[in-house]
Design a protein around this motif. Structure first.
Motif, PDB file in Angstrom:
ATOM      1  N   SER A  41      -1.498   2.181  -3.888  1.00 26.15           N
ATOM      2  CA  SER A  41      -0.219   1.893  -3.115  1.00 26.15           C
ATOM      3  C   SER A  41      -0.456   2.665  -1.847  1.00 26.15           C
ATOM      4  O   SER A  41      -0.489   2.038  -0.583  1.00 26.15           O
ATOM      5  CB  SER A  41       0.997   1.823  -3.548  1.00 26.15           C
ATOM      6  N   ALA A  42      -0.794   4.077  -1.925  1.00 16.66           N
ATOM      7  CA  ALA A  42      -0.940   4.981  -0.830  1.00 16.66           C
ATOM      8  C   ALA A  42      -2.242   4.413  -0.023  1.00 16.66           C
ATOM      9  O   ALA A  42      -2.228   4.295   1.107  1.00 16.66           O
ATOM     10  CB  ALA A  42      -1.155   6.181  -1.154  1.00 16.66           C
ATOM     11  N   ALA A  43      -3.436   4.212  -0.782  1.00 18.98           N
ATOM     12  CA  ALA A  43      -4.523   3.654  -0.139  1.00 18.98           C
ATOM     13  C   ALA A  43      -4.293   2.270   0.730  1.00 18.98           C
ATOM     14  O   ALA A  43      -4.925   1.979   1.810  1.00 18.98           O
ATOM     15  CB  ALA A  43      -5.763   3.342  -1.037  1.00 18.98           C
ATOM     16  N   LYS A  44      -3.763   1.356   0.066  1.00 16.36           N
ATOM     17  CA  LYS A  44      -3.236  -0.132   0.522  1.00 16.36           C
ATOM     18  C   LYS A  44      -2.502   0.049   1.740  1.00 16.36           C
ATOM     19  O   LYS A  44      -2.375  -0.559   2.678  1.00 16.36           O
ATOM     20  CB  LYS A  44      -2.865  -0.890  -0.341  1.00 16.36           C
ATOM     21  N   LEU A  45      -1.476   1.142   1.559  1.00 19.21           N
ATOM     22  CA  LEU A  45      -0.298   1.081   2.868  1.00 19.21           C
ATOM     23  C   LEU A  45      -1.079   1.962   3.939  1.00 19.21           C
ATOM     24  O   LEU A  45      -0.750   1.240   5.059  1.00 19.21           O
ATOM     25  CB  LEU A  45       0.567   2.164   2.335  1.00 19.21           C
ATOM     26  N   LYS A  46      -2.294   2.493   3.968  1.00 17.45           N
ATOM     27  CA  LYS A  46      -2.818   3.450   5.175  1.00 17.45           C
ATOM     28  C   LYS A  46      -3.279   1.712   5.906  1.00 17.45           C
ATOM     29  O   LYS A  46      -2.967   1.666   7.105  1.00 17.45           O
ATOM     30  CB  LYS A  46      -3.730   4.083   4.663  1.00 17.45           C
ATOM     31  N   LYS A  47      -4.065   1.065   5.254  1.00 15.58           N
ATOM     32  CA  LYS A  47      -4.560  -0.149   5.967  1.00 15.58           C
ATOM     33  C   LYS A  47      -3.409  -1.250   6.534  1.00 15.58           C
ATOM     34  O   LYS A  47      -3.722  -1.746   7.518  1.00 15.58           O
ATOM     35  CB  LYS A  47      -5.516  -0.918   4.984  1.00 15.58           C
ATOM     36  N   ALA A  48      -2.736  -1.428   5.872  1.00 19.45           N
ATOM     37  CA  ALA A  48      -1.602  -2.431   5.931  1.00 19.45           C
ATOM     38  C   ALA A  48      -0.817  -1.717   7.168  1.00 19.45           C
ATOM     39  O   ALA A  48      -0.445  -2.514   8.225  1.00 19.45           O
ATOM     40  CB  ALA A  48      -0.572  -2.586   4.840  1.00 19.45           C
TER      41      ALA A  48
END
Length: 288
Positions: free
Chosen positions: A28-35
């Motif tokens: 989720s941390a990785a996806k959060l950065k992009k979002a």
């Protein structure tokens, strides 16, 4: 010893859960950065486009904005709810449900309210409380402006055809990874600028073509952008909420595991002490 075995099994189970929650947190941390980068880059554009449309609309007649600017008496309301397709994100989805119930009870208690759900979780809960006219759960499989524009066009047709007198969007606005703010935004009719008048637009502007044509061209684009921004906001909020929830779950599992380890060590120590006492007692009995 059976009790010790049970505690060991629980410690092993909690350790496995910790690995899962920790992995989900990192994903989720990785996806959060992009979002987060996507919504941060989009907000200024969306805000400026809405401001421009409102300023131009303020200088025109009330009917110059076309079918999407017509104010009608409110009888039927459509709430577009934006939630996630998956759980394990704390109170992310339940906050939207609560906001919808609050909005209906406070603003539209005597109106007919329908739900247009984007996301499985919100649709599953709200369909039990209100009439669900449609559910779009596949939008997150390919979250692009073009795909969201198709949904926006359908909502715009609902209003233009008079099926609903007001359409509002209910979603979580992303503030940071730990904070998501439930929002209720008016989608249709177009909300006029607050306190605006003809002076809101710089008189030095030269419009080509006419202001009326510009407004009519901007309205569909602005509405599509508004919906896309709301879904993007919700998408970033979902990953932030899930990252925070999994972080807390990992910490709680670690605390529970530590407590169980302490209990296990105490029980093991007590068992060893009892065995020693039994051996010593047996030896004393033989000596006597």
């Amino acid at each position: 010893m059976a009790n010790l075995k049970e505690i060991r099994n629980r410690i092993t189970s909690i350790g496995s859960t910790m690995q899962i929650t920790s992995a989900m947190k990192m994903v989720s941390a990785a996806k959060l950065k992009k979002a987060q980068d996507a919504i941060t880059a989009m907000r200024p554009y969306s805000s400026k486009l809405t401001e421009l449309l409102q300023n131009l609309s303020a200088t025109l007649d009330s009917d110059a904005g076309g079918a999407y600017s017509i104010q009608r008496p409110i009888h039927k309301v459509l709430l577009v709810t934006i939630t996630s397709n998956r759980g394990l994100c704390g109170g992310f989805n339940s906050s939207i449900t609560k906001e919808v119930i609050k909005t209906v009870n406070e603003k539209y208690a005597d109106k007919t309210v329908d739900i247009f759900a984007i996301g499985k979780k919100g649709g599953a809960i709200l369909s039990k409380l209100y009439n669900l006219v449609d559910s779009r759960n596949d939008i997150y499989d390919d979250l692009t402006f073009d795909n969201v524009a198709l949904i926006a066009e359908e909502l715009m047709s609902f209003y233009a055809e008079g099926k609903y007198d007001r359409i509002e969007i209910v979603y979580n606005q992303f503030k940071n990874a730990a904070t998501q703010l439930p929002q209720v935004e008016q989608f249709l009719p177009i909300k006029p600028i607050e306190g605006g008048d003809a002076a809101a637009v710089n008189s030095d502007y030269i419009f080509e073509p006419s202001k009326e044509e510009i407004v009519l061209a901007l309205i569909p684009k602005s509405l599509k952008t508004q919906l896309y921004k709301s879904i993007r906001d919700s998408f970033a909020s979902e990953h932030g909420a899930r990252m925070t929830a999994m972080h807390k779950a990992t910490d709680n599992a670690k605390d529970l595991r530590d407590d169980l380890l302490l209990t296990y060590n105490k029980a093991r120590q007590a068992a060893i002490t009892n065995e020693i006492l039994e051996i010593v007692g047996g030896a004393e009995a033989l000596n006597n």
